[in-house]
Design a protein around this motif. Sequence first.
Motif, PDB file in Angstrom:
ATOM      1  N   CYS A 100       0.813  -1.220   0.000  1.00  0.00           N
ATOM      2  CA  CYS A 100       0.000   0.000   0.000  1.00  0.00           C
ATOM      3  C   CYS A 100       0.843   1.265   0.000  1.00  0.00           C
ATOM      4  N   ASP A 101       2.043   1.198   0.547  1.00  0.00           N
ATOM      5  CA  ASP A 101       2.878   2.394   0.651  1.00  0.00           C
ATOM      6  C   ASP A 101       3.841   2.545  -0.528  1.00  0.00           C
ATOM      7  N   THR A 102       3.722   1.685  -1.535  1.00  0.00           N
ATOM      8  CA  THR A 102       4.655   1.698  -2.665  1.00  0.00           C
ATOM      9  C   THR A 102       3.959   2.139  -3.945  1.00  0.00           C
ATOM     10  N   VAL A 103       4.534   3.120  -4.616  1.00  0.00           N
ATOM     11  CA  VAL A 103       4.041   3.576  -5.922  1.00  0.00           C
ATOM     12  C   VAL A 103       4.841   2.855  -7.006  1.00  0.00           C
ATOM     13  N   PRO A 104       4.196   2.048  -7.856  1.00  0.00           N
ATOM     14  CA  PRO A 104       4.923   1.299  -8.885  1.00  0.00           C
ATOM     15  C   PRO A 104       5.426   2.209 -10.009  1.00  0.00           C
ATOM     16  N   LEU A 105       6.640   1.947 -10.458  1.00  0.00           N
ATOM     17  CA  LEU A 105       7.172   2.581 -11.657  1.00  0.00           C
ATOM     18  C   LEU A 105       7.377   1.560 -12.763  1.00  0.00           C
ATOM     19  N   PHE A 106       7.700   0.339 -12.362  1.00  0.00           N
ATOM     20  CA  PHE A 106       7.866  -0.758 -13.325  1.00  0.00           C
ATOM     21  C   PHE A 106       7.395  -2.032 -12.638  1.00  0.00           C
ATOM     22  N   GLY A 107       6.522  -2.780 -13.312  1.00  0.00           N
ATOM     23  CA  GLY A 107       5.989  -3.987 -12.707  1.00  0.00           C
ATOM     24  C   GLY A 107       4.789  -3.676 -11.826  1.00  0.00           C
ATOM     25  N   SER A 108       4.315  -4.691 -11.129  1.00  0.00           N
ATOM     26  CA  SER A 108       3.102  -4.551 -10.326  1.00  0.00           C
ATOM     27  C   SER A 108       3.217  -5.366  -9.044  1.00  0.00           C
ATOM     28  N   LEU A 109       2.502  -4.912  -7.996  1.00  0.00           N
ATOM     29  CA  LEU A 109       2.423  -5.643  -6.731  1.00  0.00           C
ATOM     30  C   LEU A 109       1.038  -6.258  -6.529  1.00  0.00           C
ATOM     31  N   GLU A 110       0.211  -6.251  -7.557  1.00  0.00           N
ATOM     32  CA  GLU A 110      -1.169  -6.718  -7.411  1.00  0.00           C
ATOM     33  C   GLU A 110      -1.243  -8.168  -6.959  1.00  0.00           C
ATOM     34  N   ASN A 111      -0.389  -9.041  -7.491  1.00  0.00           N
ATOM     35  CA  ASN A 111      -0.422 -10.451  -7.095  1.00  0.00           C
ATOM     36  C   ASN A 111      -0.085 -10.619  -5.621  1.00  0.00           C
ATOM     37  N   LEU A 112       0.838  -9.801  -5.123  1.00  0.00           N
ATOM     38  CA  LEU A 112       1.184  -9.868  -3.699  1.00  0.00           C
ATOM     39  C   LEU A 112       0.010  -9.411  -2.841  1.00  0.00           C
ATOM     40  N   MET A 113      -0.638  -8.343  -3.250  1.00  0.00           N
ATOM     41  CA  MET A 113      -1.723  -7.777  -2.459  1.00  0.00           C
ATOM     42  C   MET A 113      -2.936  -8.707  -2.438  1.00  0.00           C
ATOM     43  N   ARG A 114      -3.127  -9.499  -3.478  1.00  0.00           N
ATOM     44  CA  ARG A 114      -4.267 -10.418  -3.506  1.00  0.00           C
ATOM     45  C   ARG A 114      -4.194 -11.454  -2.388  1.00  0.00           C
ATOM     46  N   GLY A 115      -2.983 -11.741  -1.927  1.00  0.00           N
ATOM     47  CA  GLY A 115      -2.826 -12.726  -0.865  1.00  0.00           C
ATOM     48  C   GLY A 115      -3.038 -12.170   0.526  1.00  0.00           C
ATOM     49  N   VAL A 116      -3.292 -10.867   0.653  1.00  0.00           N
ATOM     50  CA  VAL A 116      -3.477 -10.224   1.954  1.00  0.00           C
ATOM     51  C   VAL A 116      -4.961 -10.169   2.291  1.00  0.00           C
ATOM     52  N   THR A 117      -5.340 -10.675   3.460  1.00  0.00           N
ATOM     53  CA  THR A 117      -6.735 -10.694   3.895  1.00  0.00           C
ATOM     54  C   THR A 117      -6.987  -9.623   4.954  1.00  0.00           C
ATOM     55  N   ASP A 118      -8.257  -9.400   5.284  1.00  0.00           N
ATOM     56  CA  ASP A 118      -8.599  -8.464   6.353  1.00  0.00           C
ATOM     57  C   ASP A 118      -8.018  -8.917   7.688  1.00  0.00           C
ATOM     58  N   ASP A 119      -7.930 -10.229   7.898  1.00  0.00           N
ATOM     59  CA  ASP A 119      -7.311 -10.730   9.128  1.00  0.00           C
ATOM     60  C   ASP A 119      -5.845 -10.322   9.203  1.00  0.00           C
TER      61      ASP A 119
END
Length: 228
Positions: A100-119
Motif C-alpha cells: 500500500c505504501d509503494t508507488v509502482p514505476l515498473f511492474g506490479s504488486l497486485e499479485n502480492l496484495m491479492r494474498g493479503v486478507t482483512d485478518d
Amino acid sequence: MAEKSFDIDSWMREYADAVRRKFGGRVQFIGLQGSFARGEATDTSDIDAVLILDSLSARDLAEYGSLLESLPERERVCGFVSGRAEIEAWEKSELFFFCCDTVPLFGSLENLMRGVTDDDVRRAVRIGAGAVYHACVHNFLHEKSAEILGSLYKQAAFTLRAEAYLKTGTFERKLARLAETLPPDDAALAKDCLRFRQGGEIKLTDDDFARLSERLIAWASRTIQSVR
C-alpha cells in the motif's frame, strides 16, 4: 542564480534506467515509497527506492551498491531491495504496508496484495499499536526523549492508515486527507503525526511531552483492545 529544486520524477527515471541497464530482464519491480511517494517530502527527506529482482545474492547487493554510488543524491537514497521469492513469502501483515505504501514505476504488486486478507490487516493494526504502546510507555518512564516520541508518532501513522483501511477499503497515503476522515480523537493524533513528519529538530516542553505521550498511549490502548 537560484538553486535548482530536486525533481523526484527525474531522479527515479535515472535510477530506473540505471537499474535496468545493470540487471536487465532480472528486474521484477521498481517503485517508490515514503514521503516522496506520499507527496509529503521535505528538503531533507530520504529517497525510498524499491527494487525486486528475480533473486538476490551478495554479489547483486555489491553491484547495486556501486550503481547507487554513481547516482546523484546518493546520501539520501535508502529504500528496499529483495529477491522475488523472499517478498512472496513475507509476513502478510507487513506485506500489506509494503504494497500500500509503494508507488509502482515498473511492474506490479497486485499479485502480492491479492494474498493479503482483512485478518492480516487486523494483525498489522494490533502489532503496530502494541509496539507503539510498549515503546511509548517505556519512553515516558525512562528515556523521556522527544525524538523517540516523534518517531513513535510517525510509526502510529501507518497503523492509523491500516485501521481506516479496515473500515473503508481504501489506504490513504496522505496524512492530511486521512485526518479529515477520522473520528475527532484519531484525527487529532493524525495531525500530530503530520507535524512530527514535517521534520526539523523536535523540541517539546515537559507539558507537551506529557500531553502527547498520554494521547499516543490512549490511542494505542484503545486500538489494541478494539481491533480483534
